[in-house]
Design an enzyme around this catalytic site. Sequence first.
Site, mmCIF file in Angstrom:
data_model
loop_
_atom_site.group_PDB
_atom_site.id
_atom_site.type_symbol
_atom_site.label_atom_id
_atom_site.label_comp_id
_atom_site.label_asym_id
_atom_site.label_seq_id
_atom_site.Cartn_x
_atom_site.Cartn_y
_atom_site.Cartn_z
ATOM 1 N N HIS A 96 0.822 -1.211 0.000
ATOM 2 C CA HIS A 96 0.000 0.000 0.000
ATOM 3 C C HIS A 96 0.858 1.264 0.000
ATOM 4 C CE1 HIS A 96 -3.229 -2.823 0.754
ATOM 5 N NE2 HIS A 96 -4.044 -1.866 0.356
ATOM 6 N N LYS B 38 -9.835 -7.401 8.073
ATOM 7 C CA LYS B 38 -10.602 -7.552 9.314
ATOM 8 C C LYS B 38 -10.546 -6.273 10.120
ATOM 9 C CE LYS B 38 -7.154 -9.433 12.466
ATOM 10 N NZ LYS B 38 -6.982 -10.006 13.773
#
Lengths: 188, 296
Positions: free
Chosen positions: A35, A99
């Site tokens: 990222h 999550k």
Amino acid sequence: MLLEAPFTEQKIRALKVGDMVEITGLLFTGRDAVHKYLHDGGKPPVDLTDSIVYHCGPVVVKENGKWVVKAAGPTTSIREEPYQGPLMEQYKIRGVIGKGGMGPKTLQYCQSVGAVYLHAIGGAAQVLAERVVAVEGVHLAEQFGSPEAIWEFRVERFPAVVTMDSHGGSLHAQVLAESTEKLARLLG
Amino acid sequence: MDAKVLQNHLLELIRRTSAELPTDVVRAVQAGLRREKQGSSARYALQVIDDNIIMAKDKSQPLCQDTGTIICYADLPAWCSEGKFRKAYEWAVVEATRRGYLRQNSVDSITGKNSGDNLGPGSPQYHFHQTPKKALTVRMMLKGGGCENVGIQYSLPDTRLAAGRDLEGVRKCLLDAVLQAQGKGCGPGILGVCIGGDRGAGYVAAKEEFFRELDDTNEDPRLAKLEKRIMKEGNGLGIGPMGFGGETTLLGVKITHRNRLPASYFVSVAYMCWAFRRNGCVLTEGGKLSRWLYDS
Ligand code: SF4
């Protein structure tokens, strides 16, 4: 319900918070290093258009010349909050699996881009590894190490729950607000 | 006991702990599954968790890829020195890592380098006690990182919570801890709690509560009552498995206490995820395993 590739904007916009999906198609793993790399302008080694990115640092080993996934549970997504939205927009990423949920910035981009957040079942390493039926490639592994690499996972009926949709709905925000109110009432 | 025999018992203990959930935990997960509504995402999450429990045991693979902090308690009889035990346990940890029962999970806090074999300062974490008994008792726990991150320590009185220095104040802390955690610790979770002690001892004692079986009853009737109440009220918050909403937010609440200084009143809350990995065994001087401490 089934969510099958290609992950078009139309299919993704049809999803609503609370939908239980089973995903079939190709997923790209990516966590912190990937990222940051993409956000800093690094060129993606795969085509991210209409893709789903999975926040996962898998355990993958080579057995008889073939990659085998030993564990593939989700990692905490909120660490990618600064990067996720802009990357969704730039590359038309349609879904993110992880999550713990993500924040308001990502939720905004989900609306503008037409994307969703899919919550996998934290800790379910074995079930999730079994749903990865093939490893079709790996990128940036030398640079970032195996868990931080981009793995191309062919998945079949990979279970997840839509917890942030493209209409501004966030199950995380909703459950937090409701449970906060319930506690306030309990403590009177 | 021969060193090699001890090593192999300890390796099997680590394998079992990583791959098999104790039956009291499995029962609690399944009770939650039955409680949740058909077609709800809470039920869906617990179904995947239940499948995962069965699959990990069958395949003898880690229940969760985060195999956690390795916490080991050993009650040492006269025939087993601390040095002998450490040597055998460390061999078992390295071998378990090599075989994939444990993930490479120990990182140097200054350099960020992973030791690769789970050894390093404070890893594994030991708690040794001498015992006048003949047998060696070993207990261990694998405590995941996601759930460790939602643990919290309160210092009472707490103005934000309007919590004073009594059991009513403790109740407010515990419900706040459940609220703050939401689904982030891979709930449904278990709270291990210590009232009192200093900051360090409080957390250690809180985690030791995880060795209690989920369906036991606290010997102290005041704490038994509080445990029951927090279970009921915590589950009533509706956070549910993974924070999806639902009835099953907690699988257990275990509370102990330590004396404190007049000046301080800590409430230490350790949070354990559904992947509640603990086990233990009793070993004889002759090298036999006389029993496992928990069914799995
Ligand atoms: S919190 Fe527990 S179940 Fe979740 S990833 Fe960590 S160890 Fe696994």
